[in-house]
Design a protein around this motif. Sequence first.
Motif, short mmCIF file in Angstrom:
data_model
loop_
_atom_site.label_atom_id
_atom_site.label_comp_id
_atom_site.label_asym_id
_atom_site.label_seq_id
_atom_site.Cartn_x
_atom_site.Cartn_y
_atom_site.Cartn_z
N CYS A 83 -4.63 -47.78 -17.05
CA CYS A 83 -4.19 -48.14 -15.71
C CYS A 83 -5.11 -49.24 -15.17
O CYS A 83 -5.89 -49.04 -14.24
N MET A 116 -1.17 -48.97 -10.53
CA MET A 116 -0.95 -48.04 -11.63
C MET A 116 -1.73 -46.77 -11.35
O MET A 116 -2.86 -46.80 -10.86
N ARG A 138 3.25 -48.11 -8.94
CA ARG A 138 3.98 -48.78 -10.02
C ARG A 138 4.54 -47.79 -11.02
O ARG A 138 5.68 -47.91 -11.50
N GLU A 139 3.71 -46.81 -11.39
CA GLU A 139 4.08 -45.89 -12.46
C GLU A 139 3.13 -44.71 -12.44
O GLU A 139 1.94 -44.87 -12.14
N ARG A 150 1.42 -41.90 -14.76
CA ARG A 150 1.15 -41.45 -16.12
C ARG A 150 0.46 -40.10 -16.06
O ARG A 150 -0.41 -39.88 -15.22
N GLN A 205 10.96 -40.78 -9.82
CA GLN A 205 10.31 -41.83 -10.57
C GLN A 205 10.14 -41.39 -12.03
O GLN A 205 10.10 -40.20 -12.32
N THR A 206 9.98 -42.40 -12.88
CA THR A 206 9.67 -42.11 -14.26
C THR A 206 8.26 -41.57 -14.38
O THR A 206 7.34 -42.07 -13.75
N THR A 234 8.69 -39.97 -22.20
CA THR A 234 9.09 -40.45 -20.88
C THR A 234 10.11 -39.49 -20.28
O THR A 234 11.07 -39.08 -20.95
#
Length: 499
Positions: free
Chosen positions: A255, A260, A406-407, A409, A430-431, A471
């Motif tokens: 990240c 991130m 943004r994402e 993890r 969200q993913t 994912t």
Amino acid sequence: MNKDYILAIDQSTSGTKALVVDKSGSIVARSSTGHKQMYPHPGWVEHDPLEIYSNVKKTARQALELAGIGPSRLAALTLTNQRETAVMWDRETGLPVYPAIVWQCQRTADVCAAYKALGHEETVRAKTGLMLDPYFSATKWAWILEHVEDARVKLAEGKLLAGTIDSWLLWKLTCGNVHATDFTNASRTSLFNIHTLQWDEEMCGLFGVPCELLPEVKFSDDVFGYTEDSELFDERIPISGVIGDSQAALYGQFCFQPGMAKATYGTGTSVLMNVGEKYEPTGKGNGLVTAIAWGMRGKVTYALEAVIRTSGDSLKWVRDNLGLFGTFEEMEQLLAQAPDNEGVYLVPAFVGLGAPYWNPYARAAIVGMNRGTGKAHIIRAALESIAYQVRDAVELMQSESGIRLRELRADGGASENAALMQFQADLLMQTVVKSDVAELSAMGSVYMGGLGTGFWESPADIPARQKGCRTYEPSMDPDRRERLYAGWKRAVSSVLNIG
């Protein structure tokens, strides 16, 4: 002989792991062991520092044996650790003067409340990025100095040292030659000025913890020293890649860009977002803290963090204290019997609530039960409570910082549960990307230490560990999503009203 391996020590809240990693970034061997959790009074949590160090040595030796290598093959020993847990020890004997006071411990909640009432929180936040809360190290050390007679005596004699778990282990590994920490751990103590990058005399005075007790602060990729304990190895191994576990996971998840973020699903959960090399909060906190993401190659990167006190530990409580399941395979079978929570929520305020509530006095509760509620519903409620708390944290981070996520993890032990990860994606809309390596904290420290010792020449040479990640895409009906989340908010509200 080629030095083509790194030994990573991951000292967490529940136990210690040792990993042997090769140049491809593959884990070739691992060893782990737990340590005793001590609860001497309600809300108090302690560990035995000597047991922890003994486990470090044991797991390190076992991991090398399993890998079939000797210490001469090691390029470095890296270290990642539970962060705010506070230790004090005698610099001459190397013995702790009191058990380690764990980050979960609430014994100083009243002290923090008193500081807040006196109007100190704004200054603490401005300098350290943290709120006044028993979660952080300063009041833990102050409690030891106030309540442990032996500590007061040794302080007067100039024999006392203080540090977080990384400092304690560095001291022991180097046989007392190194008293140091890194920027990430220092930034979790309430005594470190994250702007000047120094221990802050005003903060040390406020909390009553003398600056001279505290360790030297280094960049995570520095070489901190060399192993000297002959009971561990008969060779001197450089120690580098020292970094707090949540920040290590952020780095291990790559990240590297602002926005991130990662969530480490452990005993508690840390949701940490990279906010760049310069950051000024746009909100008033509301449970968020600003920390140092890492210091490396002479530069510091900042992070915004939301701390969840209890997440994976809820499942352990349901298993060990209530006896509702024996193995995680059995848990999966029971979850299949209750595909819906049917209005049952577990609010896991066993040691208070973290972000966005930050109420150390809240206590856990199971709400919404009816005559048809069974153990499967309670297990599901415990599992889902983790995802609800992460959504709370993510929404707070976005609204208070003005930085769009943004994402997300995911890593940590509970991220292995596919049902939890899917539910998390559904709640966040969200993913969610789940790493193929559970031990991202250890791998983050490996990457740091590898760069610091020349094992890898540059970040571009770090093996791409994101290959093979799983994912999870959101698929839940929006109405159901919001109905479930509204129920969670009502459940939390009932606990806060009681608290």
